[in-house]
Write a protein that holds these residues in place. Structure first.
Motif, PDB file in Angstrom:
ATOM      1  N   ASN A 124      23.189  -2.656  25.766  1.00 39.63           N
ATOM      2  CA  ASN A 124      23.558  -1.400  26.408  1.00 39.63           C
ATOM      3  C   ASN A 124      24.902  -0.902  25.894  1.00 39.63           C
ATOM      4  O   ASN A 124      25.042   0.273  25.545  1.00 39.63           O
ATOM      5  N   TYR A 125      25.874  -1.778  25.829  1.00 40.73           N
ATOM      6  CA  TYR A 125      27.226  -1.397  25.423  1.00 40.73           C
ATOM      7  C   TYR A 125      27.259  -0.866  23.983  1.00 40.73           C
ATOM      8  O   TYR A 125      27.902   0.151  23.711  1.00 40.73           O
ATOM      9  N   PHE A 126      26.586  -1.556  23.075  1.00 41.14           N
ATOM     10  CA  PHE A 126      26.663  -1.193  21.663  1.00 41.14           C
ATOM     11  C   PHE A 126      25.633  -0.159  21.216  1.00 41.14           C
ATOM     12  O   PHE A 126      25.865   0.558  20.251  1.00 41.14           O
ATOM     13  N   ILE A 127      24.487  -0.063  21.906  1.00 36.78           N
ATOM     14  CA  ILE A 127      23.405   0.781  21.402  1.00 36.78           C
ATOM     15  C   ILE A 127      22.804   1.711  22.462  1.00 36.78           C
ATOM     16  O   ILE A 127      22.721   2.917  22.258  1.00 36.78           O
ATOM     17  N   LEU A 128      22.380   1.162  23.583  1.00 37.90           N
ATOM     18  CA  LEU A 128      21.526   1.910  24.512  1.00 37.90           C
ATOM     19  C   LEU A 128      22.215   3.111  25.150  1.00 37.90           C
ATOM     20  O   LEU A 128      21.620   4.195  25.211  1.00 37.90           O
ATOM     21  N   LYS A 129      23.446   2.957  25.622  1.00 35.95           N
ATOM     22  CA  LYS A 129      24.104   4.080  26.298  1.00 35.95           C
ATOM     23  C   LYS A 129      24.236   5.287  25.372  1.00 35.95           C
ATOM     24  O   LYS A 129      23.932   6.411  25.768  1.00 35.95           O
ATOM     25  N   SER A 130      24.648   5.074  24.138  1.00 34.25           N
ATOM     26  CA  SER A 130      24.765   6.209  23.209  1.00 34.25           C
ATOM     27  C   SER A 130      23.384   6.767  22.841  1.00 34.25           C
ATOM     28  O   SER A 130      23.225   7.979  22.672  1.00 34.25           O
ATOM     29  N   TYR A 131      22.385   5.906  22.749  1.00 35.56           N
ATOM     30  CA  TYR A 131      21.018   6.334  22.455  1.00 35.56           C
ATOM     31  C   TYR A 131      20.499   7.249  23.573  1.00 35.56           C
ATOM     32  O   TYR A 131      19.942   8.322  23.313  1.00 35.56           O
ATOM     33  N   LEU A 132      20.679   6.838  24.824  1.00 39.04           N
ATOM     34  CA  LEU A 132      20.220   7.643  25.956  1.00 39.04           C
ATOM     35  C   LEU A 132      21.015   8.942  26.084  1.00 39.04           C
ATOM     36  O   LEU A 132      20.450   9.993  26.417  1.00 39.04           O
ATOM     37  N   THR A 133      22.306   8.885  25.795  1.00 37.14           N
ATOM     38  CA  THR A 133      23.123  10.096  25.832  1.00 37.14           C
ATOM     39  C   THR A 133      22.613  11.100  24.805  1.00 37.14           C
ATOM     40  O   THR A 133      22.437  12.287  25.110  1.00 37.14           O
ATOM     41  N   LYS A 134      22.348  10.639  23.597  1.00 36.28           N
ATOM     42  CA  LYS A 134      21.817  11.517  22.544  1.00 36.28           C
ATOM     43  C   LYS A 134      20.459  12.080  22.944  1.00 36.28           C
ATOM     44  O   LYS A 134      20.175  13.265  22.737  1.00 36.28           O
ATOM     45  N   PHE A 135      19.604  11.252  23.544  1.00 36.74           N
ATOM     46  CA  PHE A 135      18.289  11.689  24.001  1.00 36.74           C
ATOM     47  C   PHE A 135      18.433  12.836  25.013  1.00 36.74           C
ATOM     48  O   PHE A 135      17.761  13.861  24.908  1.00 36.74           O
TER      49      PHE A 135
END
Length: 149
Positions: A124-135
């Motif tokens: 979540n810290y390295f990948i998921l949060k930014s992925y969901l924000t971009k989505f």
């Protein structure tokens, strides 16, 4: 728990933005990269209070399913979708709409928890949060472009 908080300003009436945000087909159109498809529950039209939708989408090379329930709605200012089945421990997404002059301020407040202990938190810290924000930003841009036509 992780929180993503976004505001999007759209030059359109509040009801237009509210309805586009609930439209299943427009959600599918805004998520070409993940091939989101509504496969159960409400699969077309505008989702309403008490309804569910099950999405099938490709994230990180894997097809996943996510079922959301519309647990609250006050047209045209607010609705909430909550995960009732899917890969998150919890997922609660508030959609808030406010008319400001000739513009609508659309606010997303997404709160979620990831499974898998420390591995989930690191992901979540390295990948998921930014992925969901971009989505969400891509989805909001799609709504903005349609509403401002």
């Amino acid at each position: 728990m992780t929180t993503i908080h976004l505001k999007t300003h759209i030059k359109a009436p509040i009801l237009t933005v509210f309805d586009l945000s609930r439209d299943i087909s427009e959600h599918e159109a805004s998520s070409n990269n993940t091939r989101e498809k509504a496969i159960a529950g409400r699969t077309s039209g505008k989702i309403n209070l008490g309804e569910t939708v099950t999405w099938r989408a490709k994230h990180f090379g894997i097809y996943l399913k996510h079922t959301s329930f519309i647990s609250a709605m006050e047209s045209p200012t607010y609705f909430v979708d909550e995960m009732i089945n899917g890969v998150f421990k919890s997922f609660h997404h508030e959609h808030i709409f406010k008319q400001i002059g000739t513009k609508t301020e659309m606010t997303d407040i997404l709160k979620y928890e990831v499974p898998y202990g420390i591995f989930g938190r690191v992901f979540n810290y390295f990948i998921l949060k930014s992925y969901l924000t971009k989505f969400l930003l891509e989805r909001n841009q799609h709504i903005k472009q349609l509403a401002e036509l």
